[in-house]
Write a protein that holds these residues in place. Structure first.
Motif, mmCIF file in Angstrom:
data_model
loop_
_atom_site.group_PDB
_atom_site.id
_atom_site.type_symbol
_atom_site.label_atom_id
_atom_site.label_comp_id
_atom_site.label_asym_id
_atom_site.label_seq_id
_atom_site.Cartn_x
_atom_site.Cartn_y
_atom_site.Cartn_z
ATOM 1 N N SER B 127 0.858 -1.288 -0.067
ATOM 2 C CA SER B 127 -0.030 -0.057 -0.013
ATOM 3 C C SER B 127 0.796 1.108 -0.088
ATOM 4 O O SER B 127 2.041 1.289 0.399
ATOM 5 N N LYS B 128 0.343 2.447 -0.300
ATOM 6 C CA LYS B 128 1.000 3.507 -0.536
ATOM 7 C C LYS B 128 1.690 4.020 0.863
ATOM 8 O O LYS B 128 2.440 4.570 0.709
ATOM 9 N N THR B 129 0.661 4.056 1.655
ATOM 10 C CA THR B 129 0.842 4.505 3.054
ATOM 11 C C THR B 129 2.144 3.855 3.673
ATOM 12 O O THR B 129 3.286 4.463 3.931
ATOM 13 N N VAL B 130 2.212 2.584 3.680
ATOM 14 C CA VAL B 130 3.156 1.578 4.142
ATOM 15 C C VAL B 130 4.662 2.008 3.328
ATOM 16 O O VAL B 130 5.720 2.043 4.006
ATOM 17 N N SER B 131 4.676 1.947 2.049
ATOM 18 C CA SER B 131 5.569 2.239 1.242
ATOM 19 C C SER B 131 6.263 3.357 1.494
ATOM 20 O O SER B 131 7.293 3.517 1.545
ATOM 21 N N SER B 132 5.360 4.556 1.549
ATOM 22 C CA SER B 132 5.852 5.930 1.635
ATOM 23 C C SER B 132 6.613 5.921 3.064
ATOM 24 O O SER B 132 7.661 6.759 3.114
ATOM 25 N N GLN B 133 5.915 5.278 4.307
ATOM 26 C CA GLN B 133 6.604 5.544 5.458
ATOM 27 C C GLN B 133 7.802 4.922 5.372
ATOM 28 O O GLN B 133 8.965 5.283 5.765
ATOM 29 N N LYS B 134 8.154 3.608 4.752
ATOM 30 C CA LYS B 134 9.261 2.963 4.806
ATOM 31 C C LYS B 134 10.531 3.692 3.935
ATOM 32 O O LYS B 134 11.643 3.924 4.461
ATOM 33 N N ALA B 135 9.880 4.277 2.908
ATOM 34 C CA ALA B 135 10.814 4.915 2.038
ATOM 35 C C ALA B 135 11.256 6.350 2.696
ATOM 36 O O ALA B 135 12.312 6.462 2.500
ATOM 37 N N LEU B 169 17.380 -1.031 -0.636
ATOM 38 C CA LEU B 169 17.493 -1.253 0.876
ATOM 39 C C LEU B 169 16.147 -1.447 1.258
ATOM 40 O O LEU B 169 15.527 -1.929 2.301
ATOM 41 N N VAL B 170 14.919 -0.677 0.603
ATOM 42 C CA VAL B 170 13.939 -0.405 1.149
ATOM 43 C C VAL B 170 13.133 -1.797 1.392
ATOM 44 O O VAL B 170 12.137 -1.923 2.275
ATOM 45 N N THR B 171 13.275 -2.870 0.658
ATOM 46 C CA THR B 171 12.567 -4.026 0.817
ATOM 47 C C THR B 171 13.385 -5.012 1.785
ATOM 48 O O THR B 171 12.779 -6.161 2.078
ATOM 49 N N GLU B 172 14.353 -4.495 2.398
ATOM 50 C CA GLU B 172 15.197 -5.167 3.290
ATOM 51 C C GLU B 172 15.776 -6.471 2.723
ATOM 52 O O GLU B 172 15.454 -7.521 3.457
ATOM 53 N N PRO B 173 16.167 -6.479 1.568
ATOM 54 C CA PRO B 173 16.665 -7.785 1.207
ATOM 55 C C PRO B 173 17.962 -8.239 1.585
ATOM 56 O O PRO B 173 18.772 -7.674 2.189
ATOM 57 N N PRO B 174 18.172 -9.591 1.678
ATOM 58 C CA PRO B 174 19.599 -10.022 2.309
ATOM 59 C C PRO B 174 20.803 -9.818 1.438
ATOM 60 O O PRO B 174 21.855 -9.780 2.064
ATOM 61 N N LEU B 175 20.558 -9.354 0.168
ATOM 62 C CA LEU B 175 21.580 -9.140 -0.891
ATOM 63 C C LEU B 175 21.380 -7.885 -1.559
ATOM 64 O O LEU B 175 20.407 -7.601 -1.865
ATOM 65 N N ILE B 176 22.605 -7.300 -1.739
ATOM 66 C CA ILE B 176 22.534 -6.024 -2.671
ATOM 67 C C ILE B 176 23.551 -6.176 -3.515
ATOM 68 O O ILE B 176 24.892 -6.406 -3.146
#
Ligand SMILES: Nc1ncnc2c1ncn2[C@@H]1O[C@H](COP(=O)(O)OP(=O)(O)OP(=O)(O)O)[C@@H](O)[C@H]1O
Ligand SMILES: [Mg+2]
Lengths: 416, 246
Positions: B127-135, B169-176
């Motif tokens: 959702s837009k709210t959640v992703s905006s907050q994280k971003a 980083l926004v998805t908190e992936p294990p690998l970049i």
């Protein structure tokens, strides 16, 4: 979803000139289709109204079974007798959808000005019913006056309307005295005097030297019958034509009446011919417009696909699926088509308003008279056109978008 | 007991490459960009891939990030061979488990910094709210909270690359995976970018693999993989006790 629409919209804005060109193609295409559709609707409606109201034939006509095929050879045998006639009319009048049911009797014979005579075909209709039908007409048909002279009074008897060609041939004008000579139902010769009260142009040229209009009671007197050859039925609503035809058919057979019922479309063969002709013209224009719109969309999206190759590669790297790439370009193209359709709608309404304002006139194929040219705004048709445009644009975008979707991600990312 | 056995499972490598080979077709001939690559990368490592131009750095990064498939050999992620995944599965895998940082930043030009950072979440239907907050919070972490509503063309190269890091980083992936993330930046900014990645490597435990041809940037890294002509000629763990030379 909103983000995709936003990306699409912003990308369209970024290439304003190209987007406007495609938008223009869609808008003009939309206007072409909807204006032609609106004109076609006007043609069909006026054909319908002219036959049903201006020529006072009604929506349905009831005949004795076999009349239309064999009636002209042996009219007496296919006549609706007095008692049957009363039954049919009273049964029709019980239907709430029926405005009126009125008898008609057509006869052939000779018409004379006292010195010369020639053959004629006379249509005998009840003047009161004819006047009533005429008063119920809508649109320009209500204002249409197809004759010179005066109309039949409700109780007219020995009066006649003469088609212009016949009047010219015999030197007749409103006020002239004429003699009708016909066979009676029993095959005797009959002659009666009458007065010409109007002249008119027949709807078909070949009838213009033959056609005569007389009161129903006068036709009965000439033919020496109390019967009729048909009953014309006017309905409240055209949409009831087929349901009521079926209903009446059932009611009549239940009463043991050997009748056949025909709709106005069946009795007016030119209607389906003109209908088909316009459908062909319309299909041509429709296909041409859709082709132009499709080509223009494919062109626009192809350019966008090439320009945004790296962007597409990036989105794929972030997890956008192949199908997502196609959806992205298709929805962008659908936005463009929606805006184009909106523009087309504005164009259509503008032309519609101009036509109302300037009231242009023309002579249509079925009415020998100058009448107002109209363009109808048909809501369902405008909606249909919008959906066609948007759907087509989305589908057309898939062709170039598939190329973007199939490209390898590293090639796309390496694109300058 | 349970805990202990979990601990034993933990060191399972994040990514394993076995006998990997990647050839490119160029008309009639075939170019071998990588060959005989055997590699294990553990969770939390900070790895630099370096070597001269044409040595196969990008090819290796692309394979590890599942942007590309090997011609031969196996790449095993989470116990699955990526060559056996469908394209849609690979897309999902990238969206959930890999972040990317590109040499040319690759931000979407019509979107703001914030919307760019939101993209990976938007792609998975967040959702837009959640992703905006994280971003917003991650943009603050890279020091760009005031630039959130700017379009990329209003940002400097270093700022754009920081937006890209936030997006990765926004998805908190294990690998970049970052292929030459500093090649388009001046040396000072380049060092800041590497330091920033190192910071997240420490604080979040995210595994970073980045390629470079700049030896100055290797000071901070925990492990260096040196490529030459498509082969690993050196694989050194610098901060750990063990030193390994292939
Ligand atoms: N799409 C391709 N088609 C053909 N050959 C390619 C392709 N991509 C890379 N190569 C070749 O594969 C080899 C390795 O290329 P790669 O891009 O991985 O090297 P690199 O180390 O990233 O180089 P650079 O420092 O220039 O980015 C090179 O010889 C290159 O020419
Ligand atoms: Mg490279």
């Amino acid at each position: 979803m909103l983000t995709w629409l936003k990306i699409g919209f912003l990308n369209l804005l970024q290439n304003r000139r190209r987007s406007l060109a495609t938008l223009g193609a869609i808008a003009f295409g939309f206007a072409a289709i909807s204006l032609l559709g609106g004109f076609t609707d006007y043609i069909f409606k006026s054909l319908e109204d002219t036959y049903i109201y201006a020529q006072s034939n009604g929506h349905l006509s009831v005949f004795k079974k076999g009349f239309l095929e064999k009636g002209s050879l042996d009219p007496g045998k296919y006549l609706i007798e007095e008692k049957e006639l009363a039954t049919i009319i009273s049964l029709c009048r019980q239907e709430p959808e029926v405005v009126l049911a009125t008898p008609q009797l057509d006869i052939n014979g000779l018409i004379s000005n006292g010195s010369v005579s020639t053959i004629m075909m006379a249509s005998g209709k009840d003047p009161a019913a004819t006047n009533r039908i005429g008063s119920l007409a809508r649109g320009f048909t209500a204002r249409l006056k197809l004759f010179k002279g005066s109309s039949f009074p409700d109780d007219a008897f020995a009066k006649a309307g003469i088609s212009q060609g016949l009047a010219d041939k015999l030197g007749l004008a409103p006020g002239s005295e004429i003699i009708f000579m016909t066979n009676t139902i029993d095959g005797f010769m009959n002659a009666m005097d009458a007065e010409v009260i109007m002249t008119f142009d027949a709807s078909i040229e070949i009838l213009n030297d033959l056609y005569v209009s007389i009161p129903f009671s006068f036709a009965q007197a000439l033919y020496e019958t109390k019967g009729a050859d048909r009953v014309n039925i006017l309905l409240k609503n055209s949409r009831q034509t087929l349901p009521l035809k079926r209903r009446l058919q059932k009611i009549f057979s239940a009463q043991g009446l050997a009748t056949e019922i025909f709709t106005w479309k069946q009795l007016q063969p030119s209607y389906s011919r003109i209908h088909n002709m316009f459908n062909v013209i319309f299909s041509f224009v429709f296909i041409i417009v859709l082709t132009i719109v499709a080509l223009s969309v494919i062109n626009t999206v192809s350019m966008a696909v090439v320009e945004r190759t790296r962007e597409t590669g990036t989105l794929r790297a972030l997890g956008l699926k192949r199908s997502g790439v196609i959806k992205m370009f298709a929805s962008e193209s659908a936005i463009l088509a929606s805006l184009g359709s909106l523009g087309g709608l504005l164009l259509t309404v503008t032309v519609w308003a101009l036509v109302i304002f300037f009231e242009p006139t023309w002579i249509p194929p079925t009415i020998p008279k100058e009448v107002p040219l109209e363009i109808h705004l048909v809501p369902w048709f405008l909606i249909f056109t919008t959906f066609s445009m948007v759907g087509l644009a989305a589908v057309a975008a898939v062709i170039p978008a598939r190329r973007a979707a199939q490209m390898s991600i590293i090639d796309a990312l390496g694109h300058i | 007991m349970q805990l202990q056995s979990n601990k034993r499972l933990d060191p399972m490598p994040l990514i394993t490459l076995k006998q990997v080979k990647r050839c490119y077709r160029l008309g009639q001939t075939s170019i071998t960009a990588l060959s005989d690559i055997n590699l294990q990368i553990e969770q939390g490592e900070f790895v630099a891939v370096w070597g001269p131009s044409g040595s196969g750095k990008s090819t290796l990064c692309n394979l590890i990030g599942t942007l590309d498939n090997p011609t031969f050999g196996q790449i095993i992620v989470n116990g699955r061979n990526i060559a056996e995944m469908t394209d849609a599965e690979q897309s999902d895998h990238r969206n959930h488990s890999v972040g990317f940082i590109f040499q040319r930043f690759n931000l979407i030009s019509v979107l703001t910094a914030l919307e760019n950072v939101c993209l990976p979440l938007t792609l998975r239907g967040e959702s837009k709210t959640v992703s905006s907050q994280k971003a917003r919070s991650i943009l603050a972490d890279v020091g760009l909270e005031t630039e959130a509503d700017r379009r990329p063309d209003k940002l400097s190269g270093g700022q754009q690359q920081r937006v890209a890091i936030a997006r990765a980083l926004v998805t908190e992936p294990p690998l970049i995976v970052a292929d030459e993330p500093t090649a388009n930046l001046d040396s000072k900014t380049a060092e800041q970018i590497v330091a920033l990645m190192r910071r997240f490597n420490h604080s979040l435990g995210t595994t970073f693999i980045f390629s470079t041809h700049d030896e100055h940037l290797l000071k901070e890294v925990g492990r260096r993989i040196r490529l030459h002509d498509g082969r690993i000629i050196e694989d050194i763990v610098t901060t750990a006790n063990e030193k390994q030379v292939c």
